[in-house]
Motif scaffolding. Sequence first.
Motif, PDB file in Angstrom:
ATOM      1  N   ILE A  52       0.865  -1.178   0.000  1.00  0.00           N
ATOM      2  CA  ILE A  52       0.000   0.000   0.000  1.00  0.00           C
ATOM      3  C   ILE A  52       0.903   1.229   0.000  1.00  0.00           C
ATOM      4  N   ALA A  53       0.785   2.065  -1.029  1.00  0.00           N
ATOM      5  CA  ALA A  53       1.676   3.218  -1.177  1.00  0.00           C
ATOM      6  C   ALA A  53       0.896   4.467  -1.555  1.00  0.00           C
ATOM      7  N   GLY A  54       1.298   5.599  -0.983  1.00  0.00           N
ATOM      8  CA  GLY A  54       0.697   6.877  -1.351  1.00  0.00           C
ATOM      9  C   GLY A  54       1.172   7.334  -2.714  1.00  0.00           C
ATOM     10  N   GLY A  55       2.392   6.899  -3.096  1.00  0.00           N
ATOM     11  CA  GLY A  55       2.962   7.239  -4.392  1.00  0.00           C
ATOM     12  C   GLY A  55       2.892   6.069  -5.359  1.00  0.00           C
ATOM     13  N   SER A  56       3.899   5.969  -6.234  1.00  0.00           N
ATOM     14  CA  SER A  56       3.936   4.914  -7.244  1.00  0.00           C
ATOM     15  C   SER A  56       4.563   3.633  -6.695  1.00  0.00           C
ATOM     16  N   VAL A  57       4.300   2.525  -7.390  1.00  0.00           N
ATOM     17  CA  VAL A  57       4.883   1.221  -7.054  1.00  0.00           C
ATOM     18  C   VAL A  57       5.536   0.674  -8.311  1.00  0.00           C
ATOM     19  N   SER A  58       6.783   0.211  -8.188  1.00  0.00           N
ATOM     20  CA  SER A  58       7.463  -0.345  -9.354  1.00  0.00           C
ATOM     21  C   SER A  58       8.282  -1.568  -8.967  1.00  0.00           C
ATOM     22  N   GLY A  59       8.395  -2.510  -9.895  1.00  0.00           N
ATOM     23  CA  GLY A  59       9.177  -3.722  -9.688  1.00  0.00           C
ATOM     24  C   GLY A  59       9.252  -4.507 -10.979  1.00  0.00           C
ATOM     25  N   LYS A  60      10.181  -5.495 -11.033  1.00  0.00           N
ATOM     26  CA  LYS A  60      10.307  -6.292 -12.249  1.00  0.00           C
ATOM     27  C   LYS A  60       9.068  -7.151 -12.479  1.00  0.00           C
ATOM     28  N   PHE A  61       8.583  -7.794 -11.400  1.00  0.00           N
ATOM     29  CA  PHE A  61       7.373  -8.604 -11.544  1.00  0.00           C
ATOM     30  C   PHE A  61       6.605  -8.623 -10.229  1.00  0.00           C
ATOM     31  N   PHE A  62       5.296  -8.854 -10.355  1.00  0.00           N
ATOM     32  CA  PHE A  62       4.420  -9.032  -9.193  1.00  0.00           C
ATOM     33  C   PHE A  62       3.564 -10.265  -9.460  1.00  0.00           C
ATOM     34  N   GLU A  63       3.685 -11.261  -8.577  1.00  0.00           N
ATOM     35  CA  GLU A  63       2.904 -12.491  -8.724  1.00  0.00           C
ATOM     36  C   GLU A  63       2.144 -12.772  -7.442  1.00  0.00           C
ATOM     37  N   ARG A  64       0.817 -12.885  -7.569  1.00  0.00           N
ATOM     38  CA  ARG A  64      -0.099 -13.147  -6.452  1.00  0.00           C
ATOM     39  C   ARG A  64       0.103 -12.126  -5.327  1.00  0.00           C
ATOM     40  N   VAL A  65       0.030 -10.863  -5.734  1.00  0.00           N
ATOM     41  CA  VAL A  65       0.245  -9.728  -4.823  1.00  0.00           C
ATOM     42  C   VAL A  65      -0.970  -8.807  -4.868  1.00  0.00           C
ATOM     43  N   THR A  66      -1.291  -8.176  -3.737  1.00  0.00           N
ATOM     44  CA  THR A  66      -2.311  -7.120  -3.698  1.00  0.00           C
ATOM     45  C   THR A  66      -1.588  -5.780  -3.591  1.00  0.00           C
ATOM     46  N   ILE A  67      -1.910  -4.858  -4.497  1.00  0.00           N
ATOM     47  CA  ILE A  67      -1.253  -3.540  -4.509  1.00  0.00           C
ATOM     48  C   ILE A  67      -2.308  -2.442  -4.552  1.00  0.00           C
ATOM     49  N   GLU A  68      -2.119  -1.440  -3.710  1.00  0.00           N
ATOM     50  CA  GLU A  68      -2.931  -0.221  -3.760  1.00  0.00           C
ATOM     51  C   GLU A  68      -1.967   0.958  -3.895  1.00  0.00           C
ATOM     52  N   SER A  69      -2.025   1.622  -5.040  1.00  0.00           N
ATOM     53  CA  SER A  69      -1.111   2.727  -5.318  1.00  0.00           C
ATOM     54  C   SER A  69      -1.865   4.043  -5.474  1.00  0.00           C
ATOM     55  N   GLY A  70      -1.349   5.090  -4.824  1.00  0.00           N
ATOM     56  CA  GLY A  70      -1.952   6.412  -4.936  1.00  0.00           C
ATOM     57  C   GLY A  70      -1.589   7.116  -6.223  1.00  0.00           C
ATOM     58  N   ASP A  72       0.939   5.566  -9.813  1.00  0.00           N
ATOM     59  CA  ASP A  72       1.085   4.600 -10.905  1.00  0.00           C
ATOM     60  C   ASP A  72       1.657   3.278 -10.404  1.00  0.00           C
ATOM     61  N   VAL A  73       1.527   2.249 -11.243  1.00  0.00           N
ATOM     62  CA  VAL A  73       2.207   0.967 -11.022  1.00  0.00           C
ATOM     63  C   VAL A  73       2.986   0.639 -12.290  1.00  0.00           C
ATOM     64  N   HIS A  74       4.289   0.337 -12.142  1.00  0.00           N
ATOM     65  CA  HIS A  74       5.154  -0.034 -13.267  1.00  0.00           C
ATOM     66  C   HIS A  74       5.746  -1.412 -13.013  1.00  0.00           C
ATOM     67  N   ALA A  75       5.728  -2.268 -14.029  1.00  0.00           N
ATOM     68  CA  ALA A  75       6.284  -3.615 -13.891  1.00  0.00           C
ATOM     69  C   ALA A  75       6.645  -4.175 -15.257  1.00  0.00           C
ATOM     70  N   ASN A  76       7.420  -5.279 -15.258  1.00  0.00           N
ATOM     71  CA  ASN A  76       7.695  -6.027 -16.490  1.00  0.00           C
ATOM     72  C   ASN A  76       6.694  -7.152 -16.681  1.00  0.00           C
ATOM     73  N   ALA A  77       6.117  -7.625 -15.547  1.00  0.00           N
ATOM     74  CA  ALA A  77       5.110  -8.690 -15.621  1.00  0.00           C
ATOM     75  C   ALA A  77       4.226  -8.643 -14.383  1.00  0.00           C
ATOM     76  N   ILE A  78       2.920  -8.843 -14.593  1.00  0.00           N
ATOM     77  CA  ILE A  78       1.955  -8.922 -13.486  1.00  0.00           C
ATOM     78  C   ILE A  78       1.156 -10.207 -13.679  1.00  0.00           C
ATOM     79  N   MET A  79       1.207 -11.090 -12.665  1.00  0.00           N
ATOM     80  CA  MET A  79       0.568 -12.403 -12.786  1.00  0.00           C
ATOM     81  C   MET A  79      -0.339 -12.665 -11.590  1.00  0.00           C
ATOM     82  N   ASN A  80      -1.607 -12.949 -11.880  1.00  0.00           N
ATOM     83  CA  ASN A  80      -2.579 -13.358 -10.850  1.00  0.00           C
ATOM     84  C   ASN A  80      -2.576 -12.437  -9.625  1.00  0.00           C
ATOM     85  N   SER A  81      -2.556 -11.151  -9.861  1.00  0.00           N
ATOM     86  CA  SER A  81      -2.503 -10.165  -8.783  1.00  0.00           C
ATOM     87  C   SER A  81      -3.728  -9.273  -8.780  1.00  0.00           C
TER      88      SER A  81
END
Length: 252
Positions: A52-70, A72-81
Amino acid sequence: IHIRGNVLTGVVVASAKGDVIVDGYVEACQIYAGGSVVMKNGMQGNGKGKIIAGGSVSGKFFERVTIESGMDVHANAIMNSDITAVQDIVVSGKFGIIIGGCIRTQRQVTATIIGNMSEVKTILQVGSDVDLYATLLANEKDQKDLKKEYDKINAVMKKVDEALQAGENRQLEMQKRKLLRGKIEKETQLTENLKKNKKIMDQIARCSQAKIKVQKALYPGTSIMMNGVKAVISDEAYDAVITVKGNVIEIS
């Protein structure tokens, strides 16, 4: 908070006002940041990981994750999230793929590939699922009603002040204090309502830009909801831009 190694399962990391930066891998932990969250690698949340972030969230990949961004979200891959962003979700790079789960954002989703040939259920919700104009009108009506009540209190206070100037009266002093408390309460409500009004207008501006861009392939099994209009993709689409016009979702 800058973590130079890994963040393991069960750990809670919290930075109330600042950013969280992780150099290593992230497991099923919980990360809270008033600012942004930056992951040099990725996160395997195992269905329990949360950011949970007030700003942006970034990472190479997110798998089976819950994200709340105030922001943007940046990634190379998002799977089952399950991912929610106020502005944009951008999935690019070597894979640039979104598979499974639910993606929500008020403005735009950009990806190289959405879904796969196995037609894994993937949900994209862009824009708003409520009538923001109706919400804005209701809020403006509340503002007018509050202003009337505020003006009424001011008018009564003026009469009480005139009566007090004519002669001291204990009951009038008590009434004035009560009216003053009411006035302060209405002023607070008016201020909060103005903030709410601006928030709705900002949301309308973002949702008016609702769009999905797919640079390579959009596969069947993908369900799209854009500003309250729903469509299920039944045919593959390539190099597509998805928008909504009226009650119709258009793929061009």
